[in-house]
Design a protein around this motif. Sequence first.
Motif, PDB file in Angstrom:
ATOM      1  N   ALA A   1      -4.234  -1.583   4.509  1.00 22.47           N
ATOM      2  CA  ALA A   1      -3.723  -0.585   3.370  1.00 22.47           C
ATOM      3  C   ALA A   1      -4.089   0.776   3.685  1.00 22.47           C
ATOM      4  O   ALA A   1      -3.239   1.722   3.519  1.00 22.47           O
ATOM      5  N   ALA A   2      -5.536   1.108   3.998  1.00 20.90           N
ATOM      6  CA  ALA A   2      -5.626   2.393   4.088  1.00 20.90           C
ATOM      7  C   ALA A   2      -4.693   2.757   5.709  1.00 20.90           C
ATOM      8  O   ALA A   2      -4.418   4.311   5.649  1.00 20.90           O
ATOM      9  N   GLY A   3      -4.496   1.990   6.608  1.00 22.29           N
ATOM     10  CA  GLY A   3      -3.475   2.412   7.531  1.00 22.29           C
ATOM     11  C   GLY A   3      -2.380   2.854   7.222  1.00 22.29           C
ATOM     12  O   GLY A   3      -1.735   3.897   7.711  1.00 22.29           O
ATOM     13  N   VAL A   4      -1.558   1.911   6.004  1.00 22.68           N
ATOM     14  CA  VAL A   4      -0.195   2.573   5.546  1.00 22.68           C
ATOM     15  C   VAL A   4      -0.552   3.782   4.940  1.00 22.68           C
ATOM     16  O   VAL A   4       0.454   4.761   5.047  1.00 22.68           O
ATOM     17  N   LYS A   5      -1.447   4.091   3.978  1.00 24.27           N
ATOM     18  CA  LYS A   5      -1.505   5.041   3.304  1.00 24.27           C
ATOM     19  C   LYS A   5      -1.772   6.340   4.045  1.00 24.27           C
ATOM     20  O   LYS A   5      -1.372   7.485   3.572  1.00 24.27           O
ATOM     21  N   ALA A   6      -2.433   6.263   5.061  1.00 17.71           N
ATOM     22  CA  ALA A   6      -2.777   7.364   6.053  1.00 17.71           C
ATOM     23  C   ALA A   6      -1.402   8.096   6.244  1.00 17.71           C
ATOM     24  O   ALA A   6      -1.489   9.197   6.766  1.00 17.71           O
ATOM     25  N   PHE A   7      -0.195   7.234   6.488  1.00 14.64           N
ATOM     26  CA  PHE A   7       0.942   7.895   7.016  1.00 14.64           C
ATOM     27  C   PHE A   7       1.782   8.509   5.795  1.00 14.64           C
ATOM     28  O   PHE A   7       2.702   9.044   5.812  1.00 14.64           O
TER      29      PHE A   7
ATOM     30  N   ALA B   1       0.773  -1.089   0.072  1.00  9.52           N
ATOM     31  CA  ALA B   1      -0.076  -0.036   0.044  1.00  9.52           C
ATOM     32  C   ALA B   1       0.680   1.305  -0.004  1.00  9.52           C
ATOM     33  O   ALA B   1       0.226   2.202  -0.298  1.00  9.52           O
ATOM     34  N   GLY B   2       2.283   1.072   0.362  1.00  5.90           N
ATOM     35  CA  GLY B   2       2.848   2.376   0.352  1.00  5.90           C
ATOM     36  C   GLY B   2       4.348   2.051   0.900  1.00  5.90           C
ATOM     37  O   GLY B   2       4.553   0.578   1.384  1.00  5.90           O
TER      38      GLY B   2
END
Length: 205
Positions: free
Chosen positions: A192-198, A26-27
Amino acid sequence: MSQLYLISPPRIDEHFLAKLEVALDAGPVSALQIRLKDHDEAAIRRLAPPLIKAAQERGVAVILNDSPELADALGCDGVHIGQSDGRVKDARAIMGKGRTVGVTCHDSRHFAMVAGEAGADYVAFGAFFPTPTKVTEHVATPDILAWWVEIFELPCVAIGGITAENAAPLVEAGADFLAVSSAVWSHPDGPAAGVKAFGSLTGGS
């Protein structure tokens, strides 16, 4: 700009591999610490190898918590030791010069200097915020990061209850790595959203 240092949940099952792969894709993630505090060594030996393979195939360094012997046996890129897990010198003897030895230093400048002098590859400060993954016995503030990066070149990791919403002061203070767990694995929209948030803090999209 800080880098993302992902920590596993303390308890996982065989389905966790799929979540990990989604998160890593995800990032940008620089390191994965396998920290399976709720499993015994036999379970770690069974559960960790697929996680190690998935991370290393993506260029993510794999750090095992607590045990240099087990980290070496499993082919990890490094080990992370606490103040009660033995000495940096002993961990280095097992891991060799080419792999990483990181040390928990809580909120102690003294612990950090001792670890650095002993040859640690990074020091970890925290907890900066309350965390659901462990009891918070030591509380650190961003000024310890600012002090460290002003004096020392050794990388520092910020750990403890870090989320995309509260991490900015740690980045501004100079944290080289943000160690996160619940913010990714318990994100309401998935890992995935958790990683993208950073992303804005760690150079991701």
